[in-house]
Scaffold this motif. Structure first.
Motif, PDB file in Angstrom:
ATOM      1  N   MET A   1       7.896 -11.785   1.135  1.00 56.09           N
ATOM      2  CA  MET A   1       7.237 -10.957   0.139  1.00 56.09           C
ATOM      3  C   MET A   1       6.549  -9.795   0.853  1.00 56.09           C
ATOM      4  O   MET A   1       5.731 -10.011   1.764  1.00 56.09           O
ATOM      5  CB  MET A   1       6.191 -11.775  -0.631  1.00 56.09           C
ATOM      6  CG  MET A   1       5.477 -10.965  -1.714  1.00 56.09           C
ATOM      7  SD  MET A   1       6.575 -10.493  -3.077  1.00 56.09           S
ATOM      8  CE  MET A   1       6.810 -12.083  -3.872  1.00 56.09           C
ATOM      9  N   LEU A   2       6.919  -8.583   0.474  1.00 58.23           N
ATOM     10  CA  LEU A   2       6.350  -7.385   1.078  1.00 58.23           C
ATOM     11  C   LEU A   2       5.706  -6.516   0.008  1.00 58.23           C
ATOM     12  O   LEU A   2       5.987  -6.668  -1.184  1.00 58.23           O
ATOM     13  CB  LEU A   2       7.444  -6.579   1.788  1.00 58.23           C
ATOM     14  CG  LEU A   2       8.233  -7.293   2.884  1.00 58.23           C
ATOM     15  CD1 LEU A   2       9.300  -6.370   3.442  1.00 58.23           C
ATOM     16  CD2 LEU A   2       7.310  -7.758   3.991  1.00 58.23           C
ATOM     17  N   VAL A   3       4.856  -5.590   0.441  1.00 57.94           N
ATOM     18  CA  VAL A   3       4.267  -4.610  -0.465  1.00 57.94           C
ATOM     19  C   VAL A   3       4.512  -3.216   0.097  1.00 57.94           C
ATOM     20  O   VAL A   3       4.670  -3.039   1.308  1.00 57.94           O
ATOM     21  CB  VAL A   3       2.755  -4.838  -0.673  1.00 57.94           C
ATOM     22  CG1 VAL A   3       2.500  -6.151  -1.403  1.00 57.94           C
ATOM     23  CG2 VAL A   3       2.011  -4.809   0.653  1.00 57.94           C
ATOM     24  N   GLU A   4       4.547  -2.238  -0.789  1.00 55.46           N
ATOM     25  CA  GLU A   4       4.711  -0.864  -0.338  1.00 55.46           C
ATOM     26  C   GLU A   4       3.352  -0.268  -0.007  1.00 55.46           C
ATOM     27  O   GLU A   4       2.433  -0.280  -0.833  1.00 55.46           O
ATOM     28  CB  GLU A   4       5.392  -0.012  -1.416  1.00 55.46           C
ATOM     29  CG  GLU A   4       5.589   1.438  -0.952  1.00 55.46           C
ATOM     30  CD  GLU A   4       6.255   2.316  -1.990  1.00 55.46           C
ATOM     31  OE1 GLU A   4       6.615   1.797  -3.068  1.00 55.46           O
ATOM     32  OE2 GLU A   4       6.402   3.517  -1.710  1.00 55.46           O
ATOM     33  N   ASP A   5       3.240   0.251   1.189  1.00 55.22           N
ATOM     34  CA  ASP A   5       2.018   0.942   1.627  1.00 55.22           C
ATOM     35  C   ASP A   5       2.161   2.411   1.230  1.00 55.22           C
ATOM     36  O   ASP A   5       2.563   3.251   2.029  1.00 55.22           O
ATOM     37  CB  ASP A   5       1.859   0.784   3.140  1.00 55.22           C
ATOM     38  CG  ASP A   5       0.605   1.453   3.676  1.00 55.22           C
ATOM     39  OD1 ASP A   5      -0.138   2.048   2.870  1.00 55.22           O
ATOM     40  OD2 ASP A   5       0.387   1.386   4.897  1.00 55.22           O
ATOM     41  N   GLU A   6       1.829   2.709  -0.028  1.00 52.55           N
ATOM     42  CA  GLU A   6       2.056   4.061  -0.545  1.00 52.55           C
ATOM     43  C   GLU A   6       1.213   5.105   0.169  1.00 52.55           C
ATOM     44  O   GLU A   6       1.648   6.242   0.375  1.00 52.55           O
ATOM     45  CB  GLU A   6       1.792   4.083  -2.049  1.00 52.55           C
ATOM     46  CG  GLU A   6       2.763   3.230  -2.846  1.00 52.55           C
ATOM     47  CD  GLU A   6       2.547   3.367  -4.343  1.00 52.55           C
ATOM     48  OE1 GLU A   6       2.326   4.500  -4.801  1.00 52.55           O
ATOM     49  OE2 GLU A   6       2.593   2.346  -5.034  1.00 52.55           O
ATOM     50  N   ALA A   7      -0.010   4.744   0.535  1.00 54.05           N
ATOM     51  CA  ALA A   7      -0.887   5.700   1.225  1.00 54.05           C
ATOM     52  C   ALA A   7      -0.629   5.729   2.721  1.00 54.05           C
ATOM     53  O   ALA A   7      -1.173   6.570   3.427  1.00 54.05           O
ATOM     54  CB  ALA A   7      -2.345   5.337   0.960  1.00 54.05           C
ATOM     55  N   ARG A   8       0.200   4.822   3.219  1.00 55.96           N
ATOM     56  CA  ARG A   8       0.552   4.705   4.632  1.00 55.96           C
ATOM     57  C   ARG A   8      -0.698   4.608   5.509  1.00 55.96           C
ATOM     58  O   ARG A   8      -0.883   5.362   6.470  1.00 55.96           O
ATOM     59  CB  ARG A   8       1.459   5.856   5.051  1.00 55.96           C
ATOM     60  CG  ARG A   8       2.809   5.773   4.348  1.00 55.96           C
ATOM     61  CD  ARG A   8       3.674   6.987   4.573  1.00 55.96           C
ATOM     62  NE  ARG A   8       4.398   7.282   3.340  1.00 55.96           N
ATOM     63  CZ  ARG A   8       4.920   8.450   3.040  1.00 55.96           C
ATOM     64  NH1 ARG A   8       4.845   9.440   3.901  1.00 55.96           N
ATOM     65  NH2 ARG A   8       5.535   8.643   1.899  1.00 55.96           N
TER      66      ARG A   8
ATOM     67  N   CYS B   1       2.683   1.976   9.172  1.00 60.22           N
ATOM     68  CA  CYS B   1       3.127   3.085   8.320  1.00 60.22           C
ATOM     69  C   CYS B   1       2.477   4.429   8.645  1.00 60.22           C
ATOM     70  O   CYS B   1       2.962   5.472   8.190  1.00 60.22           O
ATOM     71  CB  CYS B   1       2.884   2.742   6.848  1.00 60.22           C
ATOM     72  SG  CYS B   1       3.873   1.350   6.244  1.00 60.22           S
ATOM     73  N   LYS B   2       1.392   4.412   9.427  1.00 58.37           N
ATOM     74  CA  LYS B   2       0.722   5.668   9.777  1.00 58.37           C
ATOM     75  C   LYS B   2       1.683   6.660  10.438  1.00 58.37           C
ATOM     76  O   LYS B   2       1.557   7.874  10.274  1.00 58.37           O
ATOM     77  CB  LYS B   2      -0.460   5.396  10.711  1.00 58.37           C
ATOM     78  CG  LYS B   2      -1.688   4.846  10.028  1.00 58.37           C
ATOM     79  CD  LYS B   2      -2.785   4.561  11.051  1.00 58.37           C
ATOM     80  CE  LYS B   2      -4.026   3.992  10.382  1.00 58.37           C
ATOM     81  NZ  LYS B   2      -5.084   3.660  11.379  1.00 58.37           N
TER      82      LYS B   2
END
Length: 210
Positions: free
Chosen positions: A192-199, A204-205
């Motif tokens: 189960m993953l989530v999207e890091d929209e704000a990174r 994700c940075k």
């Protein structure tokens, strides 16, 4: 509502881009049934255009760039770029390839098209199935929400063309990367993953400038 509440959840299975489907197609140039490997050609959009050298135009939705953080249990980080287009007759032309996430930082991609491990996929989709182009090369650049470039191939119907349009990027991480309770695996080989929209996560940075 805080930022975390905006995150979308995903269930990620085995990581395999369209390029891996080449192995299942063997060396035959006969069309692969759409139900076996590909979805039907997408509805025409105005966010992506592939223009063949003879003037034939395919349009579609924005390209998708997906980046996945390393997963519990040792699965490596991965990234993929894909786009699908359709012409006025309903025939489709799609492009997809996998790449290491760090390659996205360069914004420029040279990808070999073919039927071997690690190759990108250029596919012609019709009502009869998907025909994979045997050999060629993609040259693309993705920056500031736009993706553009060209391809050349050994195919007589699609010897070369240009690619121009928008892209959308999704960076997916395990929930604990965003301070959420870990969900672990939902079944064998799936997370189960989530999207890091704000990174904002450490992983994700690196892709904020996309």
């Amino acid at each position: 509502m805080n930022m975390v509440q905006h995150e979308r959840s995903f269930v990620l299975g085995a990581l395999a881009g369209l390029s891996l489907l080449c192995a299942a197609c063997g060396s035959s140039e006969e069309p692969v049934p759409l139900g076996t490997a590909f979805a039907a050609p997408p509805s025409a959009g105005e966010d992506m255009t592939i223009r063949i050298e003879d003037g034939h135009v395919f349009n579609g939705e924005p390209a998708a760039i997906e980046v996945v953080a390393p997963l519990p249990g040792g699965a490596s980080a991965a990234a993929s770029i894909s786009l699908s287009t359709v012409d006025l007759a309903g025939q489709g032309l799609s492009v997809s390839f996998d790449l290491p996430p760090h390659a996205l930082v360069d914004h420029d991609f040279i990808v070999e098209i073919g039927r071997f491990p690690g190759a990108g996929t250029l596919a012609h989709l019709t009502s009869g199935g998907a025909r994979l182009i045997n050999a060629g090369k993609l040259l693309l650049q993705a920056r500031d929400g736009r993706i553009s470039g060209s391809f050349r191939s050994s195919d007589e119907q699609f010897p070369s063309g240009t690619i121009e349009g928008r892209y959308e990027i999704a960076c997916l991480v395990p929930p604990e990367h965003l301070g959420l309770a870990p969900n672990g695996t939902v079944s064998d080989g799936a997370w189960m993953l989530v999207e890091d929209e704000a990174r904002t996560s450490d992983f994700c940075k690196a892709f904020r400038e996309y």
